[in-house]
Design a protein around this motif. Sequence first.
Motif, PDB file in Angstrom:
ATOM      1  N   LYS B  55     -16.945   6.902  20.403  1.00 50.57           N
ATOM      2  CA  LYS B  55     -18.149   6.701  20.329  1.00 50.57           C
ATOM      3  C   LYS B  55     -18.766   5.791  21.395  1.00 50.57           C
ATOM      4  N   GLN B  58     -19.025   7.457  24.776  1.00 50.24           N
ATOM      5  CA  GLN B  58     -20.175   8.282  24.800  1.00 50.24           C
ATOM      6  C   GLN B  58     -21.319   7.319  24.978  1.00 50.24           C
ATOM      7  N   TRP B  59     -21.296   6.093  24.593  1.00 55.00           N
ATOM      8  CA  TRP B  59     -22.429   5.359  24.494  1.00 55.00           C
ATOM      9  C   TRP B  59     -22.598   5.005  26.088  1.00 55.00           C
ATOM     10  N   ASP B  63     -26.268   9.496  30.525  1.00 57.44           N
ATOM     11  CA  ASP B  63     -26.983   9.625  31.718  1.00 57.44           C
ATOM     12  C   ASP B  63     -27.954   8.224  31.725  1.00 57.44           C
ATOM     13  N   LYS B  65     -30.875   6.287  31.311  1.00 59.72           N
ATOM     14  CA  LYS B  65     -32.458   6.959  30.771  1.00 59.72           C
ATOM     15  C   LYS B  65     -33.039   5.602  30.363  1.00 59.72           C
ATOM     16  N   ILE B  69     -35.044   4.990  24.496  1.00 64.26           N
ATOM     17  CA  ILE B  69     -34.554   6.304  24.411  1.00 64.26           C
ATOM     18  C   ILE B  69     -32.907   6.434  24.280  1.00 64.26           C
ATOM     19  N   HIS B  72     -32.003   5.230  20.860  1.00 64.23           N
ATOM     20  CA  HIS B  72     -31.889   6.152  19.800  1.00 64.23           C
ATOM     21  C   HIS B  72     -30.791   6.916  19.761  1.00 64.23           C
ATOM     22  N   PHE B  73     -29.904   6.960  20.908  1.00 67.38           N
ATOM     23  CA  PHE B  73     -28.566   7.717  20.898  1.00 67.38           C
ATOM     24  C   PHE B  73     -27.929   6.935  19.808  1.00 67.38           C
ATOM     25  N   GLY B  74     -27.921   5.479  19.709  1.00 66.42           N
ATOM     26  CA  GLY B  74     -27.392   4.985  18.533  1.00 66.42           C
ATOM     27  C   GLY B  74     -25.874   4.264  18.672  1.00 66.42           C
ATOM     28  N   ASN B  75     -25.511   3.771  18.016  1.00 63.99           N
ATOM     29  CA  ASN B  75     -23.867   3.000  17.970  1.00 63.99           C
ATOM     30  C   ASN B  75     -23.595   3.477  16.508  1.00 63.99           C
ATOM     31  N   PHE B  76     -22.305   3.219  16.392  1.00 62.95           N
ATOM     32  CA  PHE B  76     -21.630   3.410  14.967  1.00 62.95           C
ATOM     33  C   PHE B  76     -21.142   2.003  14.547  1.00 62.95           C
TER      34      PHE B  76
END
Lengths: 461, 467
Positions: B55, B58-59, B63, B65, B69, B72-76
Amino acid sequence: MKLMTILFRHEWLLLRRSPFLMTSMLLFLLLAGYGIYYGRESTLLQRQKISVIADSVSRQQQRYRQTEDMPSLIRWNYSFVAANPPAAMAGLSLGQRDLYPYYYILNAQSLYVQTLKGDINNPFKLAAGSFDLAFVIVYLLPLLIIAFTFDCLSAEKDRGTDSLLLTQPVKLRKIVLGRMLFRFLVIGGLVILVSVTGVIAMGAALGVYGRHAVLWLAISLLYTACWYALIFALITLRRSTAFNAVAAIGAWMVVLIVIPSLINLAVSAGRPVAATALAGLMRSRSMPETDEATKRALDEFYRYHPELGPLDTARSPWFYFQGYSAFLALNDRYDDQQVEAFYAAVRERNSIVRRLAWINPAVNTQSLFNLLAGTSLDDELAFREAVRGFHNGIFWFSNRPLFAGRKMTSLDYSHQPLFQPAARPLAYRQLITGVSFLLLLTMLLAGWGWRRLRETAGRVQ
Amino acid sequence: MIRTIAKKEIITAWRNRTLRLLYIIALVLMAVAVAGEYASYRRQREERQLAEQEKRQQWLNQDPKHPHIAAHFGNFAYMSKSGLSLFDPGLDAFTGTVVYLEPHRQNDLSFKPAEEQDASLRFGQLSLALIFQVLFPLLIIFMGYLQFTREKEQHTMALVYSQGLSFQKWYAGKLLAMLILIAVLFLPAMVLVYGASLWSGSLIQSLLPASLLFLLYAVYLGIWAAVTLLVSAYSHSSKGALLLLLCGWTLLVVLMPKWAANVGDTLHPLPSKYEFRDAITRDINQGINGHDPRGARALALEKDALARYHVDTVSRLPFNFEGYVMQAGEAYSSMVYDKHFGRLQRTLRQQNDISLWCCLANPYMSIQQLSMALAGTDYYTHLDFQQQAEAYRRQFVQQMNGDMMLHSKAGDWGYAAGRHVFEQVRPFRYHTASVTASLKPYVLSLVSLMTWSLVVLLLVIARKSSL
């Protein structure tokens, strides 16, 4: 026959004069009453909450129908409810229901972004479990049976009357059986009483759920018989009263705590199923707002849905909206595969657990109860499957007009998707297997005890 | 004298074949419990680390941005399993394991391991804690119920008293014997737990809580042994003593805990997620006091900013006003969340308080709560994790909004932040609470264990040395 009458009268007197047994019976009835009350209240509360939510969502829908006709906005703002109300008998055996959300509010956004984000729970309460009638029958009834039967034979020895009994022309077997029968009738009566009360209290329509109710009763009585057979086998060892009490409680602990907890440990250590891998599906993924990315999503989407493809090369005024919907649909498609693989693993693991559980009368009975009440894991998985189908309908409700390049019409609204709960007919195969195992165990134990009693009949120990 | 009595009792007990068999079974169960819990602890730790890394990558690899925004993809936040969970998995199966952190909303925890299993799970999972809490008291009852009643039934009591031995000394001898017999099983378990912690590399963090845990369990089992002997001393017959003890065990271990949790649930019902979210949305839109709607708040914010920087339009502000509004909105929604989550936590505490009060009458429930607290698998550890995750969420969302405010212009959603901005968001780490902090909610349980010990002591002292 005369012997039986004498025996029964004597037993009745003993029962009435035993404060221990009378208190145990009373306590059992009180606890069963509480179990029924708790089950009824918690299912009523769920039904009530569902109806409040459904009302509120339908009012919102009404508002949007009058003011909004752009499918691109309806996608996110027009919500639907997928509810999983408790089945008629759910309150008798709440099973796994307390672990799962019993409704979802959905729009055309990705399904898993909307369904995976957890619910409000009290983990302490979940760990303690529900105090429903199933708990009273599965856990407490055996204790009552033990209290009623553990000194059935040894009490004679304690009083020194056993050799006296053997000098009588009556066979010992008959006396023991007569006693056990009387006590079985008393406990059986209690079981019937609480079960019938439970079914009536749940307000299940007997026309529809009559079969469920009868099966519930039959399984409860069979479970009672199974414990009777176990204690019967135990007392034919002809040991002391104290030994019987200790061994009976020991057996209770092995059946209700040691074996199930061992199985759970073995399964959780040996056959891991990691839901955490699905966490990524909650992430809101965004598509770069470029022509290129939008076109790529649309091209792939049209491969699955060629009928929606544009007839000419002119760009739709809703190009970006369509692109984003295509992006979502493709994501859901990919996510579905991951979720499906996960559920397959869950199903497989549970079929192993189920097979292991058949030999344990307590877990077996609890599973059968959940099956009748519609509160098992399978019921939940069926609900989720139905939710997925429903979400598909919700997606097309606003996206069909969007891809057709038109606004929402009253015809669209009058054909809006309706949630179809999964039809769950009684799983007869599982029921028959479970009941057969229960029956087999009962017969084995009773048969063994009967043989021992015959072999050791004349002996004073 | 006490030593002689204890020695005699131990020899007598050890001659009992059934007891020896029970000991072997108990030892095997304990070894299996530790091995199984250790395996699942290791597996879950690996799974979590893998998921966390994935995760995080991925963060970082998003791309470039707009920072909002990207937020908003967020973390865990993944709940880490405590080292001592292999002793007492506590509520681990019923608390979620991961929470998704995103702007504007506080999510609940997802993926309770229990969700993936059927009915059998509700029967509990074997662990050392289960063995100590539930099975050992029964074993103690079996060993001790006839200690005094047998002396009465075999008429040896008068003989013993005629030797001038006091009840207290006799009792002390018998209790010592019982405690030694328990210790024979208890010590290997301690070795197993310390060994497993050493193996998994969590020994240093686990040393203090584990030692405290064993101390409390020793007190708990001591109470059962002392009470069993006392019941035996006060009973007229072995059967009576046994029945009383077994009824007590059923009441304390099987009935009361479940009943208390269910009553709490009925008396203080939790809101549905829908009601809860609805109230939050209402407060955000109409103001936390109901008289401060969103639009008015935005206007006031604008006026305030303009006045502070002595400019006449927001475009002349030295930062992106939209980012400023977002930060203020985030702060406001945090306030609303605090209000509602505070209320929810109160309800949950009220539910659990019933169990806590029952602890006073029930040493089983006391040790259950204390054990989970020390093992880091209780409700309050779970709550602490939730709160730390929420604090982290607010911090990283503010961080992204801050970047937007300072580096972009109002209306410019084309501004893109890159990897170096994403890297500034530290990954989430859960900080374990100290032992004192984790025991704090359970003072009543501690009081209960002490009171029980004291009452038993007084009853022993009060008993006269006569038939």
